[in-house]
Design an enzyme around this catalytic site. Structure first.
Site, PDB file in Angstrom:
ATOM      1  CG  HIS A   1      -0.454   0.129   2.595  1.00 11.32           C
ATOM      2  ND1 HIS A   1      -0.283   1.329   3.135  1.00 11.32           N
ATOM      3  CD2 HIS A   1      -0.086  -0.970   3.500  1.00 11.32           C
ATOM      4  CE1 HIS A   1       0.011   1.033   4.565  1.00 11.32           C
ATOM      5  NE2 HIS A   1       0.306  -0.160   4.576  1.00 11.32           N
TER       6      HIS A   1
ATOM      7  CG  HIS B   1       0.573   3.269  12.580  1.00  9.59           C
ATOM      8  ND1 HIS B   1      -0.901   2.920  12.915  1.00  9.59           N
ATOM      9  CD2 HIS B   1       0.935   2.533  11.300  1.00  9.59           C
ATOM     10  CE1 HIS B   1      -1.168   2.447  11.785  1.00  9.59           C
ATOM     11  NE2 HIS B   1      -0.345   2.290  10.991  1.00  9.59           N
TER      12      HIS B   1
ATOM     13  CG  ASP C   1       2.409   0.743   7.949  1.00 13.31           C
ATOM     14  OD1 ASP C   1       2.131   0.153   6.859  1.00 13.31           O
ATOM     15  OD2 ASP C   1       1.649   0.902   9.039  1.00 13.31           O
TER      16      ASP C   1
ATOM     17  CD  GLU D   1      -2.986  -1.687   5.188  1.00 12.00           C
ATOM     18  OE1 GLU D   1      -2.886  -2.482   5.982  1.00 12.00           O
ATOM     19  OE2 GLU D   1      -2.742  -0.335   5.759  1.00 12.00           O
ATOM     20  CD  GLU D   2      -1.588   2.540   7.508  1.00 11.93           C
ATOM     21  OE1 GLU D   2      -2.318   2.125   8.706  1.00 11.93           O
ATOM     22  OE2 GLU D   2      -0.441   2.268   7.533  1.00 11.93           O
TER      23      GLU D   2
ATOM     24  CG  ASP E   1       1.626  -3.563   5.485  1.00 10.80           C
ATOM     25  OD1 ASP E   1       2.401  -2.873   5.956  1.00 10.80           O
ATOM     26  OD2 ASP E   1       0.444  -3.637   5.164  1.00 10.80           O
TER      27      ASP E   1
END
Length: 331
Positions: free
Chosen positions: A64, A305, A166, A196-197, A219
């Protein structure tokens, strides 16, 4: 990793691209791979789909393009910005961080005065871009403007630290496979997905359109190698992981066996991953149409994150090798 690869990785990581705003990432990737694939298309949701034609099984690999971010919900009379989250954003990690607007303006996240740290929540935070009034702030930002964290790439030996690992690191892996694949006996679809998130949205629509025989997501995954962290048998520098399960998928035995047997055959370091939460694009791919055998290769990553996500570049190189070799195996 040589300087040419590192320069491209830096471009991928530094480029602005929270969920729903992936256009600059898409343009960068498209420019990099256009001479190495037979066909490129952008679907209705914004996924970039690169096709390397072949006569064998139809394989979909997905990574992603989007990153977590913030969205402006209010501008007060003094020019301070209130916001909500795009994806999994923590108040404690956000406090004190620099942020970037789409035009490159840099700001900082701060907090109202709190009597106790347990009161710290996103609605207690605000962004300061140095504006003196609402009118001045509105020259740069409006309600609904999207914000990314600011965390330029730094490399210490083999350890790379940046925002948006990410999952730009997954995108990097796919780009390197595309550019270096010489022989292709499969019908390969490399999909750089959007949103995706926000719930693995891009993988859902692209997998439906492609209808592959097998799907593999690339990922990041968490590690269990930092002080007093949640126990997990994954560490930086010990190879990419072959996912067994996460919160979105129980990986198909066919895919797991393909990846594990390939790693053993070519002596590629790998780890097994059981993630007790979260998910990847594999979670959407495997539920497409009548069901698609799916799995994932993950890059071990510390501090997911956050603006300081850390990977080991050796793990990245081994992930490229593992996937490239797996695509040459009988499937």
């Amino acid at each position: 990793m040589d300087n040419t690869k590192l320069n491209f990785l830096k471009q991928l990581l530094d480029t602005f691209g929270p969920s729903g705003n992936e256009e600059h990432i898409r343009e960068l990737i498209q420019k990099e791979i256009k001479d190495y694939v037979d066909e490129i298309k952008i679907d209705s949701l914004g996924n970039l789909i690169a096709h390397k034609k072949g006569i064998g099984k139809k394989i979909m690999l997905a990574a992603h393009m989007d990153e977590i971010g913030l969205i402006i919900t209010h501008i007060d009379k003094n020019g301070f910005l209130r916001f909500s989250n795009i994806g999994g954003v923590s108040a404690s990690i956000s406090l004190g961080q620099k942020i970037s607007l789409k035009d490159g303006t840099i700001g900082v996240v701060s907090s109202e005065h709190l009597e106790e740290i347990k009161e710290l929540k996103l609605d207690k935070l605000y962004i300061d871009i140095g504006a003196n009034s609402r009118e001045e702030a509105e020259k740069k930002v409006s309600i609904g403007s999207v914000v990314s964290f600011y965390g330029p790439l730094s490399v210490n030996d083999n350890r790379a630290i940046s925002k948006a690992m990410d999952d730009r690191i997954g995108c990097f892996v796919l780009v390197e496979i595309i550019k270096n694949m010489k022989d292709n006996n499969k019908d390969l679809y490399f999909v750089f997905t959007v949103q995706e998130e926000l719930g693995i949205r891009g993988a859902k629509t692209s997998a439906y359109g492609i209808d592959p025989d097998l799907g593999i997501a690339v990922d990041v995954t968490s590690t269990g190698d930092t002080p007093k962290c949640k126990s997990m048998e994954v560490s930086l520098g010990k190879g990419p992981t072959v996912k067994i399960m996460d919160g979105s998928v129980m990986c198909h035995p066919r895919v797991k066996e393909l990846l594990i047997s390939t790693a053993k055959k070519y002596n590629i370091p790998y780890q097994l991953e059981v993630l007790e939460y979260g998910g990847t694009d594999a979670g959407a791919i495997h539920l497409t149409r009548e069901g698609i055998p799916s799995g994932a290769v993950s890059i071990p990553t510390r501090y997911i994150h956050s603006p300081g996500e850390m990977v080991d570049l050796k793990d990245v190189e081994y992930a490229i090798e593992l996937l490239a070799k797996s695509l040459q195996e009988e499937i």
